[in-house]
Design an enzyme around this catalytic site. Structure first.
Site, PDB file in Angstrom:
ATOM      1  N   ILE A  23     -38.445 -68.050  14.158  1.00  0.00           N
ATOM      2  CA  ILE A  23     -37.312 -68.897  13.744  1.00  0.00           C
ATOM      3  C   ILE A  23     -37.699 -70.306  14.247  1.00  0.00           C
ATOM      4  O   ILE A  23     -36.917 -71.233  13.843  1.00  0.00           O
ATOM      5  CB  ILE A  23     -36.042 -68.284  14.220  1.00  0.00           C
ATOM      6  CG1 ILE A  23     -35.683 -66.892  13.945  1.00  0.00           C
ATOM      7  CG2 ILE A  23     -34.944 -69.289  13.810  1.00  0.00           C
ATOM      8  CD1 ILE A  23     -35.987 -66.556  12.432  1.00  0.00           C
ATOM      9  N   CYS A  49     -27.439 -68.117  12.494  1.00  0.00           N
ATOM     10  CA  CYS A  49     -27.457 -67.464  13.708  1.00  0.00           C
ATOM     11  C   CYS A  49     -26.666 -66.044  13.422  1.00  0.00           C
ATOM     12  O   CYS A  49     -27.254 -64.854  14.212  1.00  0.00           O
ATOM     13  CB  CYS A  49     -26.774 -67.961  15.115  1.00  0.00           C
ATOM     14  SG  CYS A  49     -28.155 -69.128  15.437  1.00  0.00           S
ATOM     15  N   HIS A  80     -31.503 -62.148  22.135  1.00  0.00           N
ATOM     16  CA  HIS A  80     -30.670 -62.626  23.139  1.00  0.00           C
ATOM     17  C   HIS A  80     -30.763 -61.757  24.482  1.00  0.00           C
ATOM     18  O   HIS A  80     -30.177 -61.895  25.238  1.00  0.00           O
ATOM     19  CB  HIS A  80     -29.319 -62.515  22.782  1.00  0.00           C
ATOM     20  CG  HIS A  80     -29.217 -63.645  21.529  1.00  0.00           C
ATOM     21  ND1 HIS A  80     -29.376 -62.925  20.241  1.00  0.00           N
ATOM     22  CD2 HIS A  80     -28.860 -64.813  21.220  1.00  0.00           C
ATOM     23  CE1 HIS A  80     -29.121 -64.127  19.474  1.00  0.00           C
ATOM     24  NE2 HIS A  80     -28.769 -65.054  20.209  1.00  0.00           N
ATOM     25  N   HIS A  93     -31.591 -71.175   8.133  1.00  0.00           N
ATOM     26  CA  HIS A  93     -31.490 -70.042   9.269  1.00  0.00           C
ATOM     27  C   HIS A  93     -30.062 -69.957   9.739  1.00  0.00           C
ATOM     28  O   HIS A  93     -29.556 -71.283   9.885  1.00  0.00           O
ATOM     29  CB  HIS A  93     -32.537 -70.070  10.460  1.00  0.00           C
ATOM     30  CG  HIS A  93     -32.060 -69.206  11.839  1.00  0.00           C
ATOM     31  ND1 HIS A  93     -32.266 -67.910  11.819  1.00  0.00           N
ATOM     32  CD2 HIS A  93     -31.457 -69.569  12.887  1.00  0.00           C
ATOM     33  CE1 HIS A  93     -31.738 -67.383  12.853  1.00  0.00           C
ATOM     34  NE2 HIS A  93     -31.478 -68.409  13.587  1.00  0.00           N
TER      35      HIS A  93
HETATM   36  N1  GLN Z   1     -34.921 -73.329  14.874  1.00  0.00           N
HETATM   37  C1  GLN Z   1     -34.324 -73.302  16.217  1.00  0.00           C
HETATM   38  C2  GLN Z   1     -34.842 -72.421  17.192  1.00  0.00           C
HETATM   39  O1  GLN Z   1     -35.852 -71.512  16.834  1.00  0.00           O
HETATM   40  C3  GLN Z   1     -32.990 -72.458  15.784  1.00  0.00           C
HETATM   41  C4  GLN Z   1     -31.961 -71.960  17.008  1.00  0.00           C
HETATM   42  C5  GLN Z   1     -30.721 -71.350  16.524  1.00  0.00           C
HETATM   43  O2  GLN Z   1     -30.677 -70.748  15.572  1.00  0.00           O
HETATM   44  N2  GLN Z   1     -29.976 -71.485  17.290  1.00  0.00           N
HETATM   45  O3  GLN Z   1     -34.720 -72.564  18.346  1.00  0.00           O
HETATM   46 ZN    ZN Z   2     -30.338 -68.584  15.451  1.00  0.00          ZN
END
Ligand code: GLN
Ligand code: ZN
Length: 760
Positions: free
Chosen positions: A433, A646, A697, A644
């Protein structure tokens, strides 16, 4: 005389002490006793502070080691068997539910985590099923009450209400089946508080501000008509926040509450409800007039007008001046901001300053002629003092936007074909990500730069070393689309805020996001503009080290706005478009420098979706989706745009997500059930998807078979040519020791899945 109150106070500590104690405890560096002692000291100082400000209603049990809903689950014995089997005590069982556990006692995942209404706070989702036995299982709220009593403070204990608890839980079975036991447990709580001599109990029912069905209303009424018969000598405050309670306002009146807390900041209809229906003559109105979610000073004139308006319907002495919600959502105190300009400080009120506002407002409200009061005059002068000069260039650009600025060409399907050809990625391409673990070494580097111990050049050189290591690592792991690792970013929003003009930063403005994790939201002070390039240098460097595509990483306009404290003098829409224009310049700069995949994170898009459906489009999506489209509408057809999010709970706005017109979207799916995947299928979702295949997480390392199973489950519903394989969020908060094996397992799982696909 009126009274004043707060719904709740932050708990991480003004220097994030609780975070550090708790993390030390996780690492085994301090004992449970020390953790508890330190937490008690924090609570004591906060109670005394509130007392010092003359607060009439001081909350207790608003403290939590991780999350208030999790506390309630633990208190109500809503602890799934898998955690009980570990055989831990109350605290460790609680932390196992919060974070998962992997060790000699077993291997269990954490509970799911969800956004707390329209905030950036996350709560842990309780699970109720056939095996649940709801009963009072903890003395925590009572211990907190007695603890405060020992300092001479009779607090107002705060509990998550049974209705909201049930509405937020993952319920396997019929919700009504659990209501009876909930009521029994809360009756026990009432009994105990009666014995302890408590006077008021605050029951938080924020779910009442959501769109309620008849069945919901029936459930709410049945719970409280039973529960309130057992209140004994206690006075019960029904506290609501984040909106108005238009669906139950009249029902609430008949139930026998002693106080009702309404939100006059976000509750569009709160005032109208009181005016149209009146207010019970023997009940206290806890009037949420001090914004618990934003950081600007209260406009006393406006607030006093509102309070005086309310006093036409409610006796003056029955009005309790309150915050609109818990102060959990704002930082501790301006006093920590030693580097901030005086002018800015004057305009801001964090939690502690809001305590002072509450006491001043009470004095002004009780004083018949407040206009002569120096506190009032000072505030009135401040409200006139608007030094935010509009940036004419930016305002004109926003005003001049036309429909074409929001439309990317050619259409998705054509782009998809082009991109498949030009990238030549395998099926089930693997990626991450964006961020890689921010090791102590990386954090030390940033700290050294801040303290002036290293030069900007040295810093950049060191960051580039990290980038090179990260590229090498990703090549070794075998990922298909690489990232530079985001080592230069402390936070995905703060970083962009710092590099754009118009934002104000705090040194210690931490706000809890989940568990021990805090964020430091920037404050939007002025019109936003980009005055220098931001991301291209590091990204282009990363790309120069590999033949594989490196994704450029940007934060989207809606997320930057949603994770900042917004201005209150211009529309959100205006702010979103200003930021979008700035990020668009970044997109174009990356493309020009040869970056072919650009990810524009909209992690927080869903979070500010208005609570009521009727407001979704008009108040939010109409401009939020447009702002995202504006950012990428001008790129070349074969530049691949990723985004993206979350949380995957966007089933209900799936059409709008598709309308963002990204080429690929990754999102969290491993912690929620995979119903999103069915929804994608139903909606005939065009955008390629990367539902997270494992949970970042939690420190747990997922096995190959486990990830492979997740991929196969997704492949049942998602066309193999549309599916990406990635973790569910950035890896920044994780350690390398768990990240590297997890990614290796993820790639191995993708390779296995590809082989299986080849065989069929
Ligand atoms: N690009 C960000 C990362 O990888 C995305 C973080 C997020 O979605 N909170 O940290
Ligand atoms: Zn995220």
């Amino acid at each position: 005389m009126s009274k004043n109150s707060i719904v709740g106070y932050p708990r991480v500590g003004s220097q994030r002490e609780l975070k550090f104690f708790t993390e030390d405890y996780f690492k085994g560096a301090i004992s449970a006793d020390d953790l508890k002692k330190n937490a008690a000291a924090l609570r004591k100082s906060q109670w005394l502070l509130q007392k010092q400000h003359g607060l009439d209603f001081i909350p207790s049990n608003d403290f939590s080691f991780y999350d208030g809903v999790l506390d309630a689950a633990s208190m109500l014995n809503v602890v799934p068997q898998v955690y009980k089997t570990l055989g831990f005590d109350e605290l460790d069982t609680y932390f196992a539910m919060a974070r998962g556990y992997q060790g000699s006692a077993g291997d269990v995942k954490a509970l799911s985590m969800r956004k707390w209404f329209n905030t950036n706070y996350h709560y842990m989702v309780p699970v109720l099923d056939g095996t649940s036995e709801i009963r009072l299982n903890s003395d925590k709220p009572f211990a907190r009450f007695t603890e405060a009593l020992s300092y001479g403070i009779k607090t107002k204990p705060v509990l998550i209400g049974p209705f909201t608890f049930l509405k937020l839980a993952d319920i396997h079975g019929n919700i009504d089946a659990f209501a009876g036991d909930m009521v029994k447990a809360y009756k026990k709580i009432f009994d105990q508080f009666n014995v302890l001599g408590a006077e008021w109990i605050q029951i938080d029912e924020p779910s009442l501000v959501t769109d309620l069905t008849k069945k919901d209303i029936g459930l709410f009424v049945s719970i409280y008509s039973d529960l309130l018969t057992s209140k004994g000598g206690l006075k019960i405050l029904l506290q609501t926040y984040f909106g108005d309670i238009r669906d139950v306002y009249t029902n609430v009146a008949g139930l026998g509450f002693d106080g009702i807390g309404l939100d006059f900041i976000e509750g569009k209809k709160s005032l109208e409800l009181v005016e149209a229906n009146g207010f019970l003559s023997n009940v206290l109105l806890f009037a949420g007039v001090v914004n618990g979610k934003n950081v600007w000073r209260n406009d006393y004139e406006k607030t006093l007008k509102l309070l005086h308006g309310l006093s036409r319907h409610v006796d003056h002495e029955r009005i309790v001046i309150n915050t609109s919600c818990s102060l959990l959502h704002v930082p501790y105190t301006i006093k920590n901001e030693t580097g901030m300009a005086e002018y800015c400080k004057n305009h801001l009120a964090f939690a502690e300053e809001k305590l002072a506002e509450l006491s001043e407002l009470k004095a002004l409200f009780d004083d018949g002629d407040y206009s002569a009061h120096p506190g009032y005059q000072k505030n009135a002068a401040l409200m006139q003092d608007k030094a935010n000069e509009a940036d004419a260039v930016i305002r004109e650009k926003v005003a001049g936007l036309t429909e074409n600025d929001f439309i990317r060409k050619p259409a998705f399907s054509e782009r998809e074909k082009l991109q498949k050809k030009s990238f030549g990625l395998p099926v089930l391409p693997t990626t991450t990500i964006g961020s890689f673990p921010q090791t102590p070494q990386v954090k030390a580097l940033r700290a050294a730069l801040k303290r002036g111990e290293i030069t900007q050049e040295q810093y950049q050189t060191d960051i580039k070393v990290k980038i090179a290591e990260c590229i090498a690592l990703q090549e070794e792991i075998g990922l298909d689309v690489l990232v530079h690792g985001e080592f230069e970013r402390n936070d995905m929003v703060e970083y962009f805020g710092q590099n754009l003009d118009g934002f104000l930063f705090t040194q210690k403005g931490w706000v809890q996001s989940y568990g021990t994790r805090c964020v430091k939201p920037p404050i939007i002070l002025k019109d936003i503009r980009r005055s220098h390039p931001i991301t291209a240098d590091y990204c282009v460097y990363a790309q120069s080290l590999t033949k594989k595509p490196v994704k450029g990483m940007l934060t989207g306009p809606v997320t930057i706005l949603n994770w900042s404290f917004p201005r209150e003098d211009i529309l959100k829409e205006e702010m979103a478009f200003q930021i979008a224009l700035a990020i668009k310049e970044e997109v174009m700069a990356l493309e020009e420098k040869g970056i072919r995949i650009i990810q524009i994170d909209e992690a927080a898009l869903k979070e500010k979706l208005p609570i009521r459906r009727a407001d979704w489009h008009t108040d939010y999506l109409d401009w939020a989706i447009a702002a995202f489209r504006l950012v990428h509408a001008s790129v070349k057809p074969d530049t691949q745009i990723h985004t993206h999010m979350c949380y995957s709970e966007f089933e209900e706005i799936i059409e709008d997500i598709n309308a963002m017109d990204a080429d690929v979207i990754s999102f969290e799916a491993s912690r929620s059930n995979l119903s999103i995947v069915d929804a994608l299928e139903r909606a005939n979702f065009k955008t390629q998807v990367g539902p997270g295949v494992y949970d970042i997480h939690s420190p747990r390392v997922p096995g190959v078979a486990e990830i492979e199973a997740a991929i196969h489950k997704m492949l049942k519903k998602i066309n193999k040519n549309k599916l990406w394989v990635n973790p569910d969020c950035g890896l920044k908060t994780r350690g390398e020791e768990e990240t590297i094996p997890s990614l290796k397992n993820m790639v191995a799982a993708a390779v296995n899945a590809r082989e299986k696909l080849n065989r069929i």
